[in-house]
Scaffold this motif. Sequence first.
Motif, PDB file in Angstrom:
ATOM      1  N   VAL A   9     -20.285 -21.886  29.635  1.00 35.29           N
ATOM      2  CA  VAL A   9     -21.429 -20.972  29.794  1.00 35.29           C
ATOM      3  C   VAL A   9     -21.110 -19.889  30.821  1.00 35.29           C
ATOM      4  O   VAL A   9     -21.420 -18.713  30.613  1.00 35.29           O
ATOM      5  N   VAL A  10     -20.471 -20.274  31.919  1.00 34.18           N
ATOM      6  CA  VAL A  10     -20.095 -19.296  32.949  1.00 34.18           C
ATOM      7  C   VAL A  10     -19.077 -18.303  32.382  1.00 34.18           C
ATOM      8  O   VAL A  10     -19.187 -17.095  32.597  1.00 34.18           O
ATOM      9  N   GLY A  11     -18.092 -18.804  31.641  1.00 35.89           N
ATOM     10  CA  GLY A  11     -17.106 -17.919  31.033  1.00 35.89           C
ATOM     11  C   GLY A  11     -17.724 -16.977  30.027  1.00 35.89           C
ATOM     12  O   GLY A  11     -17.386 -15.782  29.971  1.00 35.89           O
ATOM     13  N   LEU A  12     -18.639 -17.480  29.220  1.00 34.28           N
ATOM     14  CA  LEU A  12     -19.324 -16.639  28.240  1.00 34.28           C
ATOM     15  C   LEU A  12     -20.173 -15.571  28.919  1.00 34.28           C
ATOM     16  O   LEU A  12     -20.174 -14.405  28.515  1.00 34.28           O
ATOM     17  N   ALA A  13     -20.883 -15.961  29.974  1.00 34.39           N
ATOM     18  CA  ALA A  13     -21.706 -14.992  30.701  1.00 34.39           C
ATOM     19  C   ALA A  13     -20.843 -13.917  31.359  1.00 34.39           C
ATOM     20  O   ALA A  13     -21.205 -12.730  31.353  1.00 34.39           O
ATOM     21  N   ALA A  14     -19.694 -14.307  31.893  1.00 33.42           N
ATOM     22  CA  ALA A  14     -18.797 -13.324  32.496  1.00 33.42           C
ATOM     23  C   ALA A  14     -18.230 -12.385  31.440  1.00 33.42           C
ATOM     24  O   ALA A  14     -18.074 -11.188  31.677  1.00 33.42           O
ATOM     25  N   GLY A  15     -17.923 -12.904  30.258  1.00 39.32           N
ATOM     26  CA  GLY A  15     -17.435 -12.059  29.170  1.00 39.32           C
ATOM     27  C   GLY A  15     -18.468 -11.048  28.726  1.00 39.32           C
ATOM     28  O   GLY A  15     -18.163  -9.870  28.521  1.00 39.32           O
ATOM     29  N   VAL A  16     -19.703 -11.487  28.601  1.00 41.50           N
ATOM     30  CA  VAL A  16     -20.786 -10.562  28.247  1.00 41.50           C
ATOM     31  C   VAL A  16     -20.985  -9.536  29.357  1.00 41.50           C
ATOM     32  O   VAL A  16     -21.178  -8.345  29.095  1.00 41.50           O
ATOM     33  N   GLY A  17     -20.903  -9.980  30.603  1.00 45.41           N
ATOM     34  CA  GLY A  17     -21.029  -9.058  31.731  1.00 45.41           C
ATOM     35  C   GLY A  17     -19.932  -8.013  31.733  1.00 45.41           C
ATOM     36  O   GLY A  17     -20.171  -6.843  32.050  1.00 45.41           O
ATOM     37  N   LEU A  18     -18.706  -8.406  31.370  1.00 42.47           N
ATOM     38  CA  LEU A  18     -17.601  -7.441  31.303  1.00 42.47           C
ATOM     39  C   LEU A  18     -17.830  -6.407  30.209  1.00 42.47           C
ATOM     40  O   LEU A  18     -17.542  -5.223  30.393  1.00 42.47           O
ATOM     41  N   VAL A  19     -18.343  -6.833  29.070  1.00 42.14           N
ATOM     42  CA  VAL A  19     -18.626  -5.874  27.984  1.00 42.14           C
ATOM     43  C   VAL A  19     -19.704  -4.896  28.413  1.00 42.14           C
ATOM     44  O   VAL A  19     -19.573  -3.682  28.225  1.00 42.14           O
ATOM     45  N   VAL A  20     -20.780  -5.388  29.014  1.00 42.56           N
ATOM     46  CA  VAL A  20     -21.857  -4.511  29.481  1.00 42.56           C
ATOM     47  C   VAL A  20     -21.349  -3.564  30.559  1.00 42.56           C
ATOM     48  O   VAL A  20     -21.655  -2.365  30.559  1.00 42.56           O
ATOM     49  N   TYR A  21     -20.536  -4.077  31.461  1.00 41.08           N
ATOM     50  CA  TYR A  21     -19.962  -3.258  32.533  1.00 41.08           C
ATOM     51  C   TYR A  21     -19.078  -2.146  31.956  1.00 41.08           C
ATOM     52  O   TYR A  21     -19.143  -0.999  32.382  1.00 41.08           O
ATOM     53  N   HIS A  22     -18.275  -2.483  30.966  1.00 40.15           N
ATOM     54  CA  HIS A  22     -17.396  -1.492  30.342  1.00 40.15           C
ATOM     55  C   HIS A  22     -18.203  -0.402  29.635  1.00 40.15           C
ATOM     56  O   HIS A  22     -17.896   0.785  29.752  1.00 40.15           O
ATOM     57  N   VAL A  23     -19.224  -0.798  28.900  1.00 41.68           N
ATOM     58  CA  VAL A  23     -20.053   0.176  28.184  1.00 41.68           C
ATOM     59  C   VAL A  23     -20.770   1.087  29.167  1.00 41.68           C
ATOM     60  O   VAL A  23     -20.831   2.319  28.967  1.00 41.68           O
ATOM     61  N   ASN A  24     -21.289   0.539  30.235  1.00 41.87           N
ATOM     62  CA  ASN A  24     -21.996   1.366  31.227  1.00 41.87           C
ATOM     63  C   ASN A  24     -21.054   2.326  31.949  1.00 41.87           C
ATOM     64  O   ASN A  24     -21.444   3.444  32.275  1.00 41.87           O
ATOM     65  N   ARG A  25     -19.812   1.911  32.201  1.00 43.22           N
ATOM     66  CA  ARG A  25     -18.858   2.818  32.870  1.00 43.22           C
ATOM     67  C   ARG A  25     -18.437   3.945  31.946  1.00 43.22           C
ATOM     68  O   ARG A  25     -18.152   5.038  32.400  1.00 43.22           O
ATOM     69  N   ARG A  26     -18.357   3.696  30.651  1.00 40.91           N
ATOM     70  CA  ARG A  26     -17.960   4.756  29.718  1.00 40.91           C
ATOM     71  C   ARG A  26     -19.056   5.801  29.570  1.00 40.91           C
ATOM     72  O   ARG A  26     -18.776   6.948  29.295  1.00 40.91           O
ATOM     73  N   ARG A  27     -20.294   5.399  29.719  1.00 43.99           N
ATOM     74  CA  ARG A  27     -21.407   6.354  29.586  1.00 43.99           C
ATOM     75  C   ARG A  27     -21.548   7.255  30.788  1.00 43.99           C
ATOM     76  O   ARG A  27     -22.060   8.356  30.693  1.00 43.99           O
ATOM     77  N   SER A  28     -21.140   6.765  31.955  1.00 43.45           N
ATOM     78  CA  SER A  28     -21.335   7.576  33.163  1.00 43.45           C
ATOM     79  C   SER A  28     -20.177   8.503  33.412  1.00 43.45           C
ATOM     80  O   SER A  28     -19.172   8.499  32.817  1.00 43.45           O
TER      81      SER A  28
END
Length: 79
Positions: free
Chosen positions: A60-79
């Motif tokens: 669960v921790v690994g899955l949450a970190a993976g989702v967090g990395l995807v969200v982080y990547h998408v947010n950095r590309r938009r800014s």
Amino acid sequence: MSDPYRIDPLSRPSAPPRKRGGSVLGALLWVVLVVGVAVNLVSNIAMGGELTLIGLAGGVVGLAAGVGLVVYHVNRRRS
């Protein structure tokens, strides 16, 4: 005769500066992902594939970190 539609190279706007390097949050998410997957893997190997609370928590921790990395990547590309 001068071209009225020609853009003077000196008056062109400069490109916005690119963000270089990562941040502490990105590095932390990568570390949490690796640790979570490692805990899940070791737990599954040690228990012969049976479901354990430690393995489930690691997954669960690994899955949450993976989702967090995807969200982080998408947010950095938009800014």
